[in-house]
Design a protein around this motif. Structure first.
Motif, PDB file in Angstrom:
ATOM      1  N   LEU A 154       2.039  -3.607   3.590  1.00 54.94           N
ATOM      2  CA  LEU A 154       1.275  -4.460   2.686  1.00 54.94           C
ATOM      3  C   LEU A 154      -0.178  -3.994   2.615  1.00 54.94           C
ATOM      4  CD1 LEU A 154       2.601  -7.811   4.148  1.00 54.94           C
ATOM      5  CD2 LEU A 154       3.366  -6.768   2.041  1.00 54.94           C
ATOM      6  N   ILE A 155      -0.854  -4.407   1.559  1.00 60.57           N
ATOM      7  CA  ILE A 155      -2.291  -4.149   1.424  1.00 60.57           C
ATOM      8  C   ILE A 155      -2.991  -5.503   1.467  1.00 60.57           C
ATOM      9  CG2 ILE A 155      -2.218  -4.125  -1.108  1.00 60.57           C
ATOM     10  CD1 ILE A 155      -4.568  -1.953   0.974  1.00 60.57           C
ATOM     11  N   ARG A 156      -4.107  -5.561   2.171  1.00 62.26           N
ATOM     12  CA  ARG A 156      -4.859  -6.816   2.286  1.00 62.26           C
ATOM     13  C   ARG A 156      -5.982  -6.821   1.256  1.00 62.26           C
ATOM     14  NH1 ARG A 156      -9.162  -8.875   6.118  1.00 62.26           N
ATOM     15  NH2 ARG A 156      -8.808 -11.120   6.232  1.00 62.26           N
ATOM     16  N   ILE A 157      -6.098  -7.931   0.565  1.00 63.69           N
ATOM     17  CA  ILE A 157      -7.203  -8.159  -0.365  1.00 63.69           C
ATOM     18  C   ILE A 157      -8.026  -9.270   0.263  1.00 63.69           C
ATOM     19  CG2 ILE A 157      -7.869  -8.895  -2.675  1.00 63.69           C
ATOM     20  CD1 ILE A 157      -4.463  -7.514  -2.216  1.00 63.69           C
ATOM     21  N   VAL A 158      -9.331  -9.067   0.358  1.00 60.89           N
ATOM     22  CA  VAL A 158     -10.172 -10.009   1.087  1.00 60.89           C
ATOM     23  C   VAL A 158     -11.313 -10.528   0.219  1.00 60.89           C
ATOM     24  CG1 VAL A 158     -11.675  -8.234   2.083  1.00 60.89           C
ATOM     25  CG2 VAL A 158     -11.369 -10.364   3.285  1.00 60.89           C
ATOM     26  N   ARG A 159     -11.617 -11.825   0.382  1.00 63.41           N
ATOM     27  CA  ARG A 159     -12.780 -12.432  -0.266  1.00 63.41           C
ATOM     28  C   ARG A 159     -13.805 -12.718   0.814  1.00 63.41           C
ATOM     29  NH1 ARG A 159     -11.919 -18.127  -1.396  1.00 63.41           N
ATOM     30  NH2 ARG A 159     -12.998 -18.320   0.553  1.00 63.41           N
TER      31      ARG A 159
END
Length: 91
Positions: A24-29
């Motif tokens: 998976l790839i993590r997308i972060v705010r």
């Protein structure tokens, strides 16, 4: 004793499937509201995981899953970056 290492599992926000973290790839705010890709999985902030697959990324874009999960607007350039990453992974 069992010497096998435990594989960390994460849930894809688009499909709901549990997968090994490396798939998976993590997308972060960040706290400032900036949304970015987090290939290392170590950036601080609110994170969401997506499967590295073209169909899953298109589904997430269509259903606006990331915007809902991260509670912020997602720029279309982020989805383009994800698709580029998928193309690099396949080559």
């Amino acid at each position: 004793m069992n010497n096998r290492k435990k594989i960390p599992m994460r849930k894809c926000v688009a499909t709901g499937e549990m997968k090994p973290k490396k798939e998976l790839i993590r997308i972060v705010r960040s706290k400032e509201g900036e949304v970015s890709l987090d290939p290392t999985g170590k950036k601080s902030g609110r994170g969401a995981y997506l499967t590295l697959d073209r169909d899953v990324i298109e589904l997430a874009k269509k259903k606006n899953v990331l915007a809902n999960h991260l509670s912020t607007q997602i720029d279309s350039s982020l989805y383009e970056q994800l698709l580029e990453l998928v193309n690099k992974e396949k080559n």
